[in-house]
Design an enzyme around this catalytic site. Structure first.
Site, PDB file in Angstrom:
ATOM      1  N   ARG A 159       0.819  -1.217   0.000  1.00  0.00           N
ATOM      2  CA  ARG A 159       0.000   0.000   0.000  1.00  0.00           C
ATOM      3  C   ARG A 159       0.848   1.260   0.000  1.00  0.00           C
ATOM      4  O   ARG A 159       0.419   2.288  -0.514  1.00  0.00           O
ATOM      5  CB  ARG A 159      -0.941   0.004   1.204  1.00  0.00           C
ATOM      6  N   LYS A 204     -19.470 -15.359   2.306  1.00  0.00           N
ATOM      7  CA  LYS A 204     -20.910 -15.146   2.477  1.00  0.00           C
ATOM      8  C   LYS A 204     -21.591 -14.529   1.270  1.00  0.00           C
ATOM      9  O   LYS A 204     -21.122 -13.534   0.725  1.00  0.00           O
ATOM     10  CB  LYS A 204     -21.118 -14.183   3.647  1.00  0.00           C
ATOM     11  N   GLY A 239      -8.747  -7.239  -1.067  1.00  0.00           N
ATOM     12  CA  GLY A 239      -8.958  -8.120   0.088  1.00  0.00           C
ATOM     13  C   GLY A 239      -8.425  -9.511  -0.140  1.00  0.00           C
ATOM     14  O   GLY A 239      -7.298  -9.705  -0.579  1.00  0.00           O
ATOM     15  N   GLY A 259     -13.507  -3.486   0.336  1.00  0.00           N
ATOM     16  CA  GLY A 259     -14.861  -2.927   0.390  1.00  0.00           C
ATOM     17  C   GLY A 259     -15.075  -1.851  -0.662  1.00  0.00           C
ATOM     18  O   GLY A 259     -16.135  -1.782  -1.296  1.00  0.00           O
TER      19      GLY A 259
END
Ligand code: AMP
Length: 393
Positions: free
Chosen positions: A39, A180, A334, A357
């Site tokens: 990053r 999920k 992610g 996200g």
């Protein structure tokens, strides 16, 4: 829609002071050392460009989740040291989340924090893609007060992820996995309108398999989502589900091969007491074929519990197909970015997003609070009414 002000729009920067919001929320070891500096390196093109133009550059970031007060465990000191090696001369402010104003809902608190943040600076750059889905003070506040622009990393993320909507390289295939369905339902709803087909693996495939009438045994399955998955399966966009699976038997423990429990290949029905932990080799080959034949592939989420070597086959096969296909390949952030690195294919991708996200929200909604703030700030600037701009805050 995504017309963002660019670095060039800031005009001459010689001896100007530029505040850059970066996302240096790096993974850290148990002793607080930097585990991966990706990053930091991702922001270097912007930081170095600003320095070459003669600007004095001050970066600011959040790190971890301190409770809105100084906390030595979340100090940016290790990041500052690494930054000094990579981009000498760039200052780094202390963790933005040490101040309650960064994440507050109270407008007066936010306002005072933003005032202090922008004081002494002549321009603001947002290069924190991974934080731009949050309407936090350092993301949405400064563009209302300073001439502002998108940094190189942010601009590239928006160009690639925002551009997927209108992708002309067809077929466009989205490969989705991870834990999920409920986490990704918003993005699935958006993608189903854009893609030519969806490929579904990971734990989320069991909710779809149950909706199709298969038995899922002890696999992760969200019963409250079964009806929604049935509607998606009945829609007009083809959805590829695995027809074979790797499963872990009773007594087995994820991540601990020595704990016992059998591992075997099963069909699309998982026996009672067994847990589906990866797509099977036949499905992995089929998913690979879909990827080879695509024009554009978006991959988000592992196909199985890839952290356990017994269940990494499906994710490895998807990673290999992503590396070899001639399609334009995009990896969502992610866990999928971690999986691409784990299988050593991250450099073969056309784009690996730095935001988890944020990347899903940009695909789903087509916009993010941080991007809207930059466009709004720019529109106010175009009117050339500096006082008006200050009033607007
Ligand atoms: P996500 O953050 O939603 O992308 O989920 C990533 C996690 O899902 C990874 O840590 C995987 O280990 C996990 N995962 C993938 N497939 C399965 C599965 N079949 N059963 C349990 N966990 C899974």
């Amino acid at each position: 829609m995504h017309q963002l002000p660019s670095l060039e729009d800031l005009g001459p920067l010689q001896d100007r002071s530029v505040l850059v919001r970066v996302d240096f929320n790096v993974p850290r070891t148990a002793d607080g050392l930097i585990a991966d500096d990706l990053r930091i390196r991702a922001a270097l093109p912007t930081l170095r460009w600003l320095q070459r133009k003669g600007a004095a550059v001050t970066a600011c970031t959040h790190l971890g989740r301190p409770q809105s007060r100084p906390d030595p465990r979340h100090s940016v000191d290790p990041v500052r040291q690494r930054l000094a090696e990579l981009a000498p001369g760039v200052e780094l402010l202390e963790n933005l989340r040490f101040d309650p104003g960064e994440t507050a809902d109270d407008p007066a608190l936010v306002e005072r924090f933003v005032e202090r943040l922008v004081a002494g600076h002549d321009a603001y750059v947002n290069d924190a893609f991974g934080a731009s889905h949050r309407a936090h003070a350092s993301i949405v506040g400064p563009p209302q007060r300073l001439p502002s622009a998108a940094g190189r990393l942010l601009a590239r993320e928006v160009e690639v992820l925002g551009g997927l909507r209108d992708s002309s390289r067809r077929p466009f295939v989205a490969v989705l996995g991870g834990a999920k369905v409920s986490d990704k339902l918003g993005v699935i709803d958006a993608l189903i309108q854009m893609v030519d087909s969806l490929v579904i693996g990971g734990a989320m495939c069991f909710t779809f398999l149950k909706a199709r009438g298969n038995r899922v045994g002890a696999s992760l399955c969200e019963d409250s989502m079964v009806e929604r998955c049935r509607q998606l399966l009945d829609g007009s966009t083809p959805i590829h589900l695995p027809y074979d699976l790797t499963a872990l038997g009773p007594g087995g423990v994820l991540g601990d091969p020595n704990a016992g429990g059998d591992v075997r290949q099963v069909g699309a029905d998982v026996p009672d007491g067994w847990m589906g932990t990866d797509i099977g080799p036949g499905s992995a080959a089929e998913f690979g074929d879909v990827i080879y034949e695509a024009g554009t592939v978006l991959w988000n989420g592992p196909m199985g519990v890839f952290e356990d070597p017994r269940f990494g086959g499906g994710t490895g096969a998807v990673a290999a197909a992503m590396a070899e296909t001639r399609a334009f390949t995009v990896v969502g952030g992610g866990d999928s970015a971690a999986a691409a690195r784990h299988f050593g294919v991250d450099r073969e991708m056309d784009h690996v997003s730095t935001g988890g996200g944020a990347s899903l929200e940009l695909i789903e909604k087509g916009d993010l609070p941080g991007l809207a703030a930059l466009r709004r700030g720019n529109a106010t600037g175009d009117e050339g009414d500096k006082e008006g701009r200050a009033d607007a805050t």
